[in-house]
Scaffold this motif. Structure first.
Motif, PDB file in Angstrom:
ATOM      1  N   GLN A  81     -34.847 -47.134  32.747  1.00  0.00           N
ATOM      2  CA  GLN A  81     -35.335 -48.497  32.576  1.00  0.00           C
ATOM      3  C   GLN A  81     -35.455 -48.774  31.083  1.00  0.00           C
ATOM      4  OE1 GLN A  81     -38.874 -49.507  34.746  1.00  0.00           O
ATOM      5  NE2 GLN A  81     -39.138 -51.421  33.643  1.00  0.00           N
ATOM      6  N   VAL A  82     -34.747 -49.801  30.639  1.00  0.00           N
ATOM      7  CA  VAL A  82     -34.809 -50.239  29.258  1.00  0.00           C
ATOM      8  C   VAL A  82     -35.457 -51.615  29.269  1.00  0.00           C
ATOM      9  CG1 VAL A  82     -33.495 -50.761  27.174  1.00  0.00           C
ATOM     10  CG2 VAL A  82     -32.715 -48.952  28.709  1.00  0.00           C
ATOM     11  N   ASP A  83     -36.639 -51.699  28.668  1.00  0.00           N
ATOM     12  CA  ASP A  83     -37.480 -52.890  28.766  1.00  0.00           C
ATOM     13  C   ASP A  83     -37.751 -53.131  30.255  1.00  0.00           C
ATOM     14  OD1 ASP A  83     -37.547 -53.130  25.991  1.00  0.00           O
ATOM     15  OD2 ASP A  83     -35.685 -54.275  25.970  1.00  0.00           O
ATOM     16  N   SER A  84     -37.262 -54.205  30.817  1.00  0.00           N
ATOM     17  CA  SER A  84     -37.514 -54.431  32.240  1.00  0.00           C
ATOM     18  C   SER A  84     -36.238 -54.328  33.069  1.00  0.00           C
ATOM     19  CB  SER A  84     -38.150 -55.813  32.441  1.00  0.00           C
ATOM     20  OG  SER A  84     -37.258 -56.808  31.973  1.00  0.00           O
ATOM     21  N   LYS A  85     -35.166 -53.835  32.448  1.00  0.00           N
ATOM     22  CA  LYS A  85     -33.875 -53.776  33.134  1.00  0.00           C
ATOM     23  C   LYS A  85     -33.500 -52.331  33.463  1.00  0.00           C
ATOM     24  CE  LYS A  85     -29.083 -55.190  32.626  1.00  0.00           C
ATOM     25  NZ  LYS A  85     -28.061 -55.655  31.696  1.00  0.00           N
ATOM     26  N   GLU A  87     -30.824 -49.505  34.151  1.00  0.00           N
ATOM     27  CA  GLU A  87     -29.441 -49.172  33.816  1.00  0.00           C
ATOM     28  C   GLU A  87     -29.063 -47.914  34.587  1.00  0.00           C
ATOM     29  OE1 GLU A  87     -27.357 -50.786  31.728  1.00  0.00           O
ATOM     30  OE2 GLU A  87     -28.822 -52.271  31.045  1.00  0.00           O
TER      31      GLU A  87
END
Length: 168
Positions: A81-85, A87
């Motif tokens: 999870q990168v920030d709220s996204k 991957e």
């Protein structure tokens, strides 16, 4: 030889001389690139051959210690999870093995330095395997030293406790 070269230079126009010099330069560069490509291709072929030998030795070692080889070159999806996204990425390990009803993801190393947990790249690779593969553990199979290491990552807080780690 020098007299002949001097005569040729005197009879030849400067533009033809520059053109010939440029042609020789281009041919020299192309020849150098061809030689470099062949060296890289030969090095890659040798590396693959060593990798295959190391894999054969590692699989033989695992079988010798009672591991059942479930699959080789296994992949598993990883999520980060990168920030709220979220991957997704794919992780590939050398083998999935089983022994005494426990499943392990195994990484084979054939070099003297890469087969050590002190090698940063190896350590990070195994840490990723422990997060991504849903197995009971991670094995580092050092084909160079003929050893199988059970690897378990411990947080600094847990490191204060006495933890017995095994090796086969």
């Amino acid at each position: 030889m020098l007299n002949w070269l001097d005569e040729v230079l005197q009879r030849t126009s400067p533009s033809v001389f520059v053109l010939c010099l440029g042609l020789f330069l281009v041919l020299g560069v192309l020849w150098g690139l061809l030689i470099a490509r062949r060296r890289v291709a030969r090095g890659t072929a040798n590396s693959r051959k060593l990798g295959r030998r190391g894999q054969e030795r590692a699989l033989k070692l695992l079988k010798q210690y009672g591991f059942e080889i479930l699959d080789t070159e296994v992949t598993a999806p990883g999520l980060v999870q990168v920030d709220s996204k979220l991957e997704e990425y794919v992780v590939r390990a050398d083998a999935l093995v089983r022994r005494k009803r426990r499943t392990y993801v195994a990484e084979f190393k054939g070099g003297s330095q890469s087969g050590s947990i002190t090698n940063r790249a190896t350590r990070r690779q195994l840490l990723e395997y422990s997060c991504v593969f849903g197995t009971d553990g991670v094995l580092l199979v050092d084909a160079h030293q003929n050893r199988i290491h059970y690897v378990r990552f411990v947080s600094a807080a847990q490191g204060q406790k006495q933890i017995a780690l095994g090796s086969y």
